[in-house]
Structure formats: structure tokens, C-alpha cells
Design a protein around this motif. Structure first.
Motif, PDB file in Angstrom:
ATOM      1  N   SER A  18       0.686  -1.311  -0.023  1.00  0.00           N
ATOM      2  CA  SER A  18       0.007  -0.150   0.018  1.00  0.00           C
ATOM      3  C   SER A  18       0.808   1.383  -0.058  1.00  0.00           C
ATOM      4  O   SER A  18       1.846   1.334   0.794  1.00  0.00           O
ATOM      5  CB  SER A  18      -1.028  -0.037   1.326  1.00  0.00           C
ATOM      6  N   GLY A  19       0.512   2.154  -0.890  1.00  0.00           N
ATOM      7  CA  GLY A  19       1.220   3.372  -0.961  1.00  0.00           C
ATOM      8  C   GLY A  19       2.499   3.299  -1.837  1.00  0.00           C
ATOM      9  O   GLY A  19       3.364   4.260  -1.781  1.00  0.00           O
ATOM     10  N   LYS A  22       1.626   1.865  -6.852  1.00  0.00           N
ATOM     11  CA  LYS A  22       1.099   1.092  -8.056  1.00  0.00           C
ATOM     12  C   LYS A  22      -0.078   1.548  -8.788  1.00  0.00           C
ATOM     13  O   LYS A  22       0.295   1.603  -9.929  1.00  0.00           O
ATOM     14  CB  LYS A  22       0.577  -0.165  -7.369  1.00  0.00           C
ATOM     15  N   SER A  24      -1.206   4.856  -9.384  1.00  0.00           N
ATOM     16  CA  SER A  24      -1.006   6.041 -10.123  1.00  0.00           C
ATOM     17  C   SER A  24       0.160   5.844 -11.253  1.00  0.00           C
ATOM     18  O   SER A  24       0.106   6.317 -12.222  1.00  0.00           O
ATOM     19  CB  SER A  24      -0.619   7.110  -9.079  1.00  0.00           C
ATOM     20  N   VAL A  25       1.357   4.911 -10.926  1.00  0.00           N
ATOM     21  CA  VAL A  25       2.330   4.784 -11.616  1.00  0.00           C
ATOM     22  C   VAL A  25       1.835   3.690 -12.761  1.00  0.00           C
ATOM     23  O   VAL A  25       2.097   4.048 -13.961  1.00  0.00           O
ATOM     24  CB  VAL A  25       3.688   4.119 -11.030  1.00  0.00           C
ATOM     25  N   ARG A 140      -1.870  -7.020  -5.870  1.00  0.00           N
ATOM     26  CA  ARG A 140      -0.744  -7.598  -4.787  1.00  0.00           C
ATOM     27  C   ARG A 140      -0.429  -9.099  -5.530  1.00  0.00           C
ATOM     28  O   ARG A 140       0.625  -9.670  -4.763  1.00  0.00           O
ATOM     29  CB  ARG A 140      -1.579  -7.853  -3.634  1.00  0.00           C
ATOM     30  N   GLU A 170      -1.578  12.529   0.600  1.00  0.00           N
ATOM     31  CA  GLU A 170      -2.846  12.327  -0.148  1.00  0.00           C
ATOM     32  C   GLU A 170      -4.026  12.547   0.854  1.00  0.00           C
ATOM     33  O   GLU A 170      -4.972  13.153   0.105  1.00  0.00           O
ATOM     34  CB  GLU A 170      -2.739  11.071  -0.762  1.00  0.00           C
ATOM     35  N   THR A 212      11.067   2.614  -5.437  1.00  0.00           N
ATOM     36  CA  THR A 212      10.873   4.226  -5.671  1.00  0.00           C
ATOM     37  C   THR A 212      10.937   5.244  -4.274  1.00  0.00           C
ATOM     38  O   THR A 212      10.684   6.315  -4.549  1.00  0.00           O
ATOM     39  CB  THR A 212       9.292   4.386  -6.209  1.00  0.00           C
ATOM     40  N   SER A 220       9.488   7.522 -11.174  1.00  0.00           N
ATOM     41  CA  SER A 220       9.157   6.242 -11.037  1.00  0.00           C
ATOM     42  C   SER A 220       8.433   5.708 -12.333  1.00  0.00           C
ATOM     43  O   SER A 220       8.577   4.406 -12.504  1.00  0.00           O
ATOM     44  CB  SER A 220       8.114   6.019  -9.849  1.00  0.00           C
TER      45      SER A 220
HETATM   46  N1  LIG Z   1       7.350   7.996  -6.642  1.00  0.00           N
HETATM   47  C1  LIG Z   1       6.604   8.729  -6.067  1.00  0.00           C
HETATM   48  N2  LIG Z   1       6.737   9.913  -5.412  1.00  0.00           N
HETATM   49  C2  LIG Z   1       5.974  10.648  -4.666  1.00  0.00           C
HETATM   50  N3  LIG Z   1       4.541  10.541  -4.650  1.00  0.00           N
HETATM   51  C3  LIG Z   1       4.305   9.235  -5.223  1.00  0.00           C
HETATM   52  C4  LIG Z   1       5.135   8.461  -5.814  1.00  0.00           C
HETATM   53  N4  LIG Z   1       4.403   7.386  -6.607  1.00  0.00           N
HETATM   54  C5  LIG Z   1       3.170   7.587  -5.995  1.00  0.00           C
HETATM   55  N5  LIG Z   1       3.011   8.584  -5.187  1.00  0.00           N
HETATM   56  C6  LIG Z   1       1.817   9.190  -4.752  1.00  0.00           C
HETATM   57  O1  LIG Z   1       1.703   8.452  -3.346  1.00  0.00           O
HETATM   58  C7  LIG Z   1       0.205   8.352  -3.321  1.00  0.00           C
HETATM   59  C8  LIG Z   1      -0.255   6.879  -3.296  1.00  0.00           C
HETATM   60  O2  LIG Z   1       0.025   6.349  -4.473  1.00  0.00           O
HETATM   61  P1  LIG Z   1      -0.931   5.048  -5.261  1.00  0.00           P
HETATM   62  O3  LIG Z   1      -2.333   5.308  -4.595  1.00  0.00           O
HETATM   63  O4  LIG Z   1      -0.789   4.952  -6.497  1.00  0.00           O
HETATM   64  O5  LIG Z   1      -0.403   3.826  -4.298  1.00  0.00           O
HETATM   65  P2  LIG Z   1      -0.758   2.306  -4.160  1.00  0.00           P
HETATM   66  O6  LIG Z   1       0.370   1.533  -4.049  1.00  0.00           O
HETATM   67  O7  LIG Z   1      -1.706   1.993  -5.375  1.00  0.00           O
HETATM   68  O8  LIG Z   1      -1.777   2.299  -2.912  1.00  0.00           O
HETATM   69  P3  LIG Z   1      -3.031   1.418  -2.186  1.00  0.00           P
HETATM   70  O9  LIG Z   1      -2.480   0.051  -2.828  1.00  0.00           O
HETATM   71  O10 LIG Z   1      -2.899   1.783  -0.980  1.00  0.00           O
HETATM   72  O11 LIG Z   1      -4.047   1.912  -3.286  1.00  0.00           O
HETATM   73  C9  LIG Z   1      -0.416   9.175  -4.560  1.00  0.00           C
HETATM   74  O12 LIG Z   1      -0.991  10.323  -3.954  1.00  0.00           O
HETATM   75  C10 LIG Z   1       0.516   9.069  -5.657  1.00  0.00           C
HETATM   76  O13 LIG Z   1       0.416  10.208  -6.397  1.00  0.00           O
END
Ligand SMILES: Nc1ncnc2c1ncn2[C@@H]1O[C@H](COP(=O)(O)OP(=O)(O)OP(=O)(O)O)[C@@H](O)[C@H]1O
Ligand SMILES: Nc1ccn([C@H]2C[C@H](O)[C@@H](COP(=O)(O)O)O2)c(=O)n1
Length: 235
Positions: A18-19, A22, A24-25, A140, A170, A212, A220
Motif C-alpha cells: 500500500s502506498g 502502484k 498512479s504509476v 498484490r 494524499e 521508488t 518512478s
Molecule cells: N514516486 C513517487 N513519489 C512521490 N509520490 C508518489 C510516488 N508514487 C506515487 N506517489 C503518490 O503516492 C500516493 C499513493 O499512490 P498510489 O495510490 O498509486 O499507491 P498504491 O500503491 O496504489 O496504494 P494502495 O495499494 O493503497 O491503493 C499518491 O498520492 C501518488 O500520487
């Protein structure tokens, strides 16, 4: 309905905690490549939302599994506007509410639910790839269970501190370190529960780790695109 993408279609599987970034990238990578995007976490969230709407007891394993099989789920995989709907009702905002984030692990650790979601996810990957020439699917267990034969498999990681800082920003904006502490329990506990059914902290054989922690968002995305560009060069 086929659940196997054709050989000329590009399937990219991305997992991580989590976080880690995944969603957004992966979405940005899909946009850059002009292919579809599948956020599998939104499917578990949609089921959780539907169970709560219907008053299904989340601890009733059989009832939740039946709800999963009955779920009238529609997923839109356009990376410019991904959508999640249940019975024609858009739930994009509702499934991001904290009541869903706090409850979703109980649904996602139900093994009968996972078996049902596996079939749905494979069908969505094949359908999306057939329509757009490829797909970036994230979650996951995508690199290990859903699409272990994907052309590119990435474990997207970041240190716990970096992930907490991102999630906290966020949720709370630049509110300082207190919000990081408030976020810690939520993120760390959810990962611990989810880890009981999926391995997403250590890369499986053949999976490339992209850390990252010290990268910004654009770096990223570029790092994942580099892995995609290098596919086939590995032995
Ligand atoms: N390399 C990065 N540097 C800074 N901020 C980032 C980076 N990658 C993602 N973010 C930001 O971090 C936050 C979390 O990203 P994201 O929701 O894509 O994570 P996730 O792994 O999909 O989390 P989850 O599994 O909990 O949904 C978002 O606000 C995103 O813009
Ligand atoms: N392939 C997947 C995708 C998601 N989950 C679980 C993990 C989370 O608790 C929940 C929501 O995911 P998020 O939207 O936060 O990425 O679903 C899973 O077990 N397997």
C-alpha cells in the motif's frame, strides 16, 4: 470468453504494498504506452461496498463468497478515465472512503472471493489487451497468481516511511508528521492482513523490483518504462 491474451499483446503485471504508487504509476505507464489499465484493488473495494450496502456480514465467509459470485461489476480500463460500477451505479468515490479501506482486507482475505476475482481479472486482462493491444494490471498477486506469464512483471516498492508520507500527504495534505503517525496503523495493519494471502513484499523469481523510495513520481514512471523497454534482453 477467453482468459488468455494473444502473444502479440503486451501484458504488464505490477504488484506492491500500500502506498508504493502502484495505481498512479501503473496508470501513467498504461497511458504512455497507449494500452489499458486494470486496478484490481478496486474490484475488492467494490465487493466490500456492495456487501456493506446489502448488510452482508463480512465475517460470514460463505455469504461474502456468494456476494462475490453475484456481484454485477463493471470495470472500465481506459487509463484516462478508469471506472468502477456496480449494477450500473458508479462507485469510484464511494470505494475510496475510509470505511471501505478499513474493511476491504476482510473481503480480500476470503479465499473463495479470491478464486472468483482471479477468473474475473484474467477475463478483464484478456479483453482489455484484445481491445487496446495491451494492459497494465496492478494489485498484490498479479505477478504471481493472476498473470504469472505476463511479458513484464514488476514489484513496485518503497520504504515504509516513504509510503506513509505519500499516503499521509494524499489524505491530509501537508499537515505534518502527526498525520504520518495516524496513517501508520491503517497502512501497516492492512498490509499485514493482506500479506496472509499474497506475497507482495519480496519479488518472486523473474520479477523485477523497482524501489521508488528516492524517486519522484515521474522518475518512478520512467523506471517502470525502462523495465518494459528492456524486456527480452534478460536471459
Ligand atoms: N514516486 C513517487 N513519489 C512521490 N509520490 C508518489 C510516488 N508514487 C506515487 N506517489 C503518490 O503516492 C500516493 C499513493 O499512490 P498510489 O495510490 O498509486 O499507491 P498504491 O500503491 O496504489 O496504494 P494502495 O495499494 O493503497 O491503493 C499518491 O498520492 C501518488 O500520487
Ligand atoms: N490483486 C489484489 C488487489 C488488491 N487486494 C487487496 C489489498 C487491499 O486490502 C484491497 C484494496 O487494494 P488497493 O485498492 O488498496 O490497492 O484489496 C488484493 O488482495 N489483491
Amino acid at each position: 470468453m477467453t482468459t488468455t491474451p494473444a502473444p502479440d499483446q503486451l501484458v504488464i503485471a505490477i504488484d506492491g504494498p500500500s502506498g508504493s504508487g502502484k495505481s498512479s504509476v501503473s496508470r501513467a505507464v498504461a497511458r504512455a504506452l497507449g494500452v489499458g489499465f486494470l486496478d484490481t484493488g478496486s474490484m475488492y473495494r467494490a465487493l466490500t461496498w456492495w456487501c456493506l450496502e446489502q448488510g452482508t456480514d463480512l465475517s460470514d465467509v460463505a455469504a461474502v463468497a456468494q456476494a462475490s459470485r453475484d456481484l454485477p461489476l463493471q470495470i472500465g480500463t481506459d487509463p484516462d478515465a478508469p471506472t468502477t460500477a456496480v449494477g450500473g451505479h458508479n462507485v469510484d468515490a464511494a470505494i475510496r472512503e475510509s470505511r471501505i479501506s478499513e474493511a476491504v482486507s476482510q473481503v480480500a482475505t476470503n479465499l473463495d472471493v479470491r478464486a472468483d476475482m482471479l477468473q474475473r481479472q484474467r477475463a478483464l486482462i484478456a479483453d482489455t489487451a484484445a481491445r487496446t493491444g495491451g494492459v497494465v494490471a496492478e494489485g498484490r498477486d498479479i505477478t504471481t497468481v493472476v498473470a504469472p506469464d505476463a511479458d513484464v512483471r514488476v514489484l513496485l516498492t518503497a520504504s515504509e516511511e516513504a509510503r506513509l508520507a505519500r499516503r499521509s500527504k494524499e489524505l491530509h495534505g501537508d499537515a505534518g508528521s502527526a498525520s504520518v503517525e495516524a496513517t501508520r496503523a491503517q497502512v501497516v495493519q492492512r498490509d499485514a492482513r493482506d500479506s496472509t494471502v499474497s506475497q507482495f513484499t519480496v519479488a518472486a523469481d523473474g520479477v523485477t523490483t523497482v524501489d521508488t523510495s528516492d524517486l519522484d513520481f515521474d522518475q518512478s514512471v520512467a523506471a517502470v518504462l525502462d523495465v518494459v523497454a528492456a524486456r527480452g534482453e534478460r536471459v
